[in-house]
Design an enzyme around this catalytic site. Structure first.
Site, PDB file in Angstrom:
ATOM      1  CE  LYS A  96      -4.152  -2.148   1.813  1.00  0.00           C
ATOM      2  NZ  LYS A  96      -3.713  -3.563   1.921  1.00  0.00           N
TER       3      LYS A  96
HETATM    4  C1  LIG Z   1      -4.396  -4.577   1.149  1.00  0.00           C
HETATM    5  C2  LIG Z   1      -3.655  -5.839   0.949  1.00  0.00           C
HETATM    6  C3  LIG Z   1      -4.090  -6.813   0.020  1.00  0.00           C
HETATM    7  C4  LIG Z   1      -5.361  -6.668  -0.786  1.00  0.00           C
HETATM    8  O1  LIG Z   1      -5.287  -5.641  -1.730  1.00  0.00           O
HETATM    9  P1  LIG Z   1      -6.640  -5.050  -2.364  1.00  0.00           P
HETATM   10  O2  LIG Z   1      -6.223  -3.908  -3.208  1.00  0.00           O
HETATM   11  O3  LIG Z   1      -7.483  -4.637  -1.175  1.00  0.00           O
HETATM   12  O4  LIG Z   1      -7.286  -6.157  -3.150  1.00  0.00           O
HETATM   13  C5  LIG Z   1      -3.318  -7.951  -0.124  1.00  0.00           C
HETATM   14  N1  LIG Z   1      -2.183  -8.138   0.584  1.00  0.00           N
HETATM   15  C6  LIG Z   1      -1.732  -7.228   1.465  1.00  0.00           C
HETATM   16  C7  LIG Z   1      -0.475  -7.498   2.229  1.00  0.00           C
HETATM   17  C8  LIG Z   1      -2.445  -6.053   1.689  1.00  0.00           C
HETATM   18  O5  LIG Z   1      -1.980  -5.152   2.585  1.00  0.00           O
END
Ligand SMILES: *Cc1c(COP(=O)(O)O)cnc(C)c1O
Length: 471
Positions: A96
């Site tokens: 993120k």
């Molecule tokens: C947020 C997250 C996801 C999922 O991503 P999305 O965009 O919500 O589908 C998968 N793995 C990790 C480690 C995350 O932090």
């Protein structure tokens, strides 16, 4: 960008999706990540929206030396030939960061522009986190002018590392709240605050969750980056394609891949890899999009029931028909289930396929990759879902498709989920793995956090008081 959600609670999408040609894509080969980000993101902007110089300043600040890899999102290759796109080299060790480092700089730029124009130029970001989104948002927004951040997490229910990653950030514009409640309680408080119109307008409430389209935009870049890394020069001209397997929760990450494909990236297949919370997998396989209770798994960032970004995909797959989508989502809100027409389901399946990976397979995949690389490569549970999903998909694919390079997205560093890794590879082997210094050194650092009761009025009062003291 600052608004986040539409005023009618619908999601915002671009009016048009810009494109690039294969020769243009080839001309980007070898560009550093921030320069590539300029090329991709500027497609959506006129000079009036933002000058090329301003965009260049934002991308270079977002993808600079806060990343532990000069490639920003490097690609590794496993012994079986599968590529792993590592998205976890940012400040908080989670993917993120790619979007939120950008969003922080973008917010500051837009607010300072408003400042210069004599317009209101402060926003209050209020968020709920079960752990990972919180620290990425805090890292992206710390010290940004015009932005105050209130991040709520359920006291005692995040991992100690996740909590420390948030509360050791001491910037004056960051306000952590340890709520006496669950993650759902935190989300309910946020929702109530957004529903309180006078408050919402008074403090200029803003959201940084994945409904903000700027996050999706930033994430399209690493799909292009990965394509250029796993293909030979000239590949785009001869139509060489690449497939991606994406661990999916809120559907933001995989949607970014879909936008990259619409823009012109030669993509063969996008695989929606879910954990045991498999509403998306049931949709793609059987057209069944019905909510069930959330199950706790080893991949907590994907333990969700409703994928907020899926609405955007349904909109596009349904021919960009806002009225039809509105009717569909209303029925979903009322019934907790959504029945796609055969045409809509076919359109969705034409662009993506899905796999479901349970906890046992997650542990087996972490162990297998660890073993096959002589203990030199460790996946976190979310990344293991991408790898296992890709392998299962390839097992049922035809010969031609097996030849297409496959890229699995690694969304978090294993050290954030060390307990699961210990279970997978055994405590003895796990103890030999080296914890990144930044995570190991969190203990003992000074912290700042306000414990609050699970009560909207108390949170609202805290926000008002804090904002008044910051003027
Ligand atoms: C947020 C997250 C996801 C999922 O991503 P999305 O965009 O919500 O589908 C998968 N793995 C990790 C480690 C995350 O932090």
């Amino acid at each position: 960008m600052l608004q986040g959600l539409g005023t009618d609670r619908g999601l915002l999408v671009p009016q048009r999706i810009p494109t690039f040609e294969p020769d243009e894509l080839e001309s980007w080969r070898g560009l550093p990540f921030d320069k590539l980000a300029n090329k991709v993101i500027s497609k959506y902007l006129t000079d009036e929206d933002m000058s090329p110089d301003d965009l260049a300043r934002i991308t270079s600040a977002s993808y600079g030396n806060q990343w532990r890899s000069s490639a920003v999102t490097p690609v590794e290759t496993l012994p079986d030939g599968m590529h792993v796109l590592e998205l976890h080299h940012g400040p908080t060790y989670a993917f993120k960061d790619v979007a939120l480092q950008f969003l922080g700089n973008l917010f500051e730029h837009l607010l300072m522009k408003r400042h210069a124009e004599g317009l209101p130029h402060t926003i209050t970001v209020v968020g709920a986190t079960s752990g990972d989104t919180g620290s990425s948002a805090i890292s992206g927004l710390r010290g940004k002018r015009g932005v105050e951040v209130f991040m709520m997490y359920p006291e005692g229910r995040t991992s100690p590392t996740q909590e420390l990653q948030m509360i050791t950030v001491l910037d004056e514009n960051i306000h952590n709240i340890a709520l006496k409640g669950t993650f759902d309680d935190c989300q309910a408080v946020v929702k109530s605050l957004f529903a309180d119109s006078p408050f919402r307008q008074r403090v200029k409430l803003a959201a940084v969750n994945s409904i903000n389209w700027a996050r999706i935009l930033a994430q399209t870049v690493y799909y292009v980056h990965a394509y250029l890394h796993v293909t030979e020069p000239g590949a785009a001209m001869s139509g060489r394609k690449v497939s991606f397997s994406v661990p999916t929760g809120n559907f933001g990450d995989i949607l970014a891949g879909w936008y990259a494909k619409q823009m012109g990236l030669p993509v063969q297949q996008l695989i929606v890899a879910t954990n045991e919370n498999d509403i998306l997998h049931r949709f793609f396989q059987k057209g069944d999009y019905s909510q069930k209770g959330v199950k706790e798994t080893l991949s907590p960032s994907m333990d969700i029931q409703i994928s907020s970004n899926f609405e955007r995909y349904l909109f596009h797959a349904g021919g960009n028909d806002a009225h039809a989508l509105n009717a569909l989502m209303k029925r979903f809100e009322a019934d907790g289930a959504l029945s796609p027409s055969p045409e809509l389901l076919a359109a969705c399946r034409a662009e993506m396929d899905s796999e479901r990976v349970d906890d046992a397979e997650v542990l087996a995949t972490i162990a297998q990759v660890h073993e096959a690389t002589g203990g030199t490569y460790t996946l976190d549970p979310h990344s293991a879902i991408a790898v296992a999903g890709a392998r299962n998909y390839l097992r049922r694919a035809d010969a031609a498709e097996k030849e297409v390079p496959m890229v699995a997205l690694a969304c978090a560093h294993w050290a954030k989920f060390a307990a699961a890794v210990g279970r997978a590879v055994g405590e003895e082997s796990a103890a030999k793995l080296e914890l990144p210094e930044a995570l190991a050194n969190l203990r003992g650092k000074p912290t700042r956090v306000s414990p609050l009761p699970n009560d909207v009025a108390a949170v609202r009062e805290f926000i008002d008081k804090t904002l008044a003291s910051r003027k």
